[in-house]
Design a protein around this motif. Structure first.
Motif: not given
Length: 336
Positions: A106-130
């Motif tokens: 999961l970490l790889t999926a999120l970081t790789s997406a961000h590196e490709r220019g995908v925008r990332m958003a969280s709600i409430c405690s989702g900031a902990f995952a980010m």
């Protein structure tokens, strides 16, 4: 059982007419935050000429246990995140605020997406995952006020903004408590498709497109440790807020030097003695606005402010809205 799976009609397209969104699902997901993300980004909106292509994805597709009697079935795995491209969006609707860590996949999926220019958003405690994925390092972010101290301790490299409904920092978005996800989502929609589209969605949700104020108006002052050396002074001041307190008078009452007093307040409350006093007076005013029919002038005086003008100034500075708006939002009964 509630089942939310892949819409077979959804196709990832390359035309600029749509943006792709993946909403992350996970065991024990926060149902309200998840529902907000689905409502904002996954519902069909035939009135909009351009809209999102949205999928729900989980690390382990299948039946996810949410709470007693409720499960969510997800067909898509993290390959949905892997397919996203620049300008698309990953939405993390809540997460766990404890010490449980994300998997390497999961970490790889999120970081790789961000590196490709995908925008990332969280709600409430989702900031902990980010933050755990390193997406908030060196960035401004927010989360629910109840989690702010834990977040600050775990992720000191993030600039935590406590008194705001949502943040945006170079394509990385975070929102405060659960319903602030609606504010963030409408902001993203306005950025992607314009204010008219965001207004139409807000009307369907029976919401203002932009709320005045911020999460300061909902936060409660954290309790002080009973063993604190400041406890007697705090109790004395809280019982006599209309006294003309100065730092010198506080230090004398506490039996400390002014320098020691300042250090103790910085350690205990992360602010100066006078900043704490103003905040405490505002909190007292909040109680009176909620529970009494006293006038604004009377409440300011009872809370220790020298004039109505000073009261209004500091109240709005602390909570982001005037006393009359706070009363309209939170009064326990009809008051004058």
């Amino acid at each position: 059982m509630t089942a939310i799976g892949r819409n077979d009609n959804i196709q990832y397209i390359t035309a600029m007419s749509s943006l792709n969104v993946v909403i992350l699902a996970y065991p024990g997901l926060c149902t309200f935050e998840f529902g907000i993300a689905v409502e904002l980004f996954a519902l069909d909106r035939p009135e909009e000429p351009r809209w999102y292509c949205t999928q729900i994805a989980a690390e382990l597709p299948g039946c996810l246990h949410v709470s007693p009697g409720l499960s969510v079935t997800v067909d898509q795995g993290l390959e949905a995140v892997d397919r996203l491209r620049e300008g698309d969006l990953v939405m993390v609707p809540g997460w766990t605020a404890d010490d449980r860590r994300m998997s390497a996949r999961l970490l790889t999926a999120l970081t790789s997406a961000h590196e490709r220019g995908v925008r990332m958003a969280s709600i409430c405690s989702g900031a902990f995952a980010m933050a755990e994925a390193g997406l908030l390092a060196g960035r401004r972010a927010t989360t629910h006020w109840r989690y702010s101290e834990v977040f600050k301790q775990r992720f000191p490299d993030t600039e935590l903004v406590r008194n705001i409904l949502y943040t945006e920092d170079d394509g990385v978005f975070t929102s405060a408590g659960s319903s602030a996800g609606l504010d963030l989502g409408l902001h993203i929609i306005a950025s992607d498709f314009g204010y008219a589209a965001a207004n139409r969605v807000a009307k369907r949700l029976v919401l203002p497109r932009h709320r005045a104020g911020d999460q300061r108006q909902y936060a409660m002052r954290a309790p002080m440790a009973s063993a604190s050396a400041l406890s007697p002074l705090v109790k004395l001041i809280e019982d006599a807020l209309d006294t003309d307190w100065t730092v010198s008078k506080m230090a004398t009452a506490a039996g400390m030097s002014e320098r020691t007093l300042a250090r103790r307040f910085a350690d205990e409350f992360d602010c100066t003695p006078m900043a704490w006093l103003r905040r405490t007076r505002v909190m007292k005013a909040c109680e009176l606005l909620e529970d009494t029919s006293e006038t604004i002038l009377q409440i300011g005086a009872l809370s220790g402010f020298s004039s109505e003008q000073v009261f209004r100034l500091h109240f709005k500075k602390e909570l982001g809205l005037p006393p009359s708006h706070y009363r309209a939002n939170f009064a326990a009964k009809e008051v004058g």
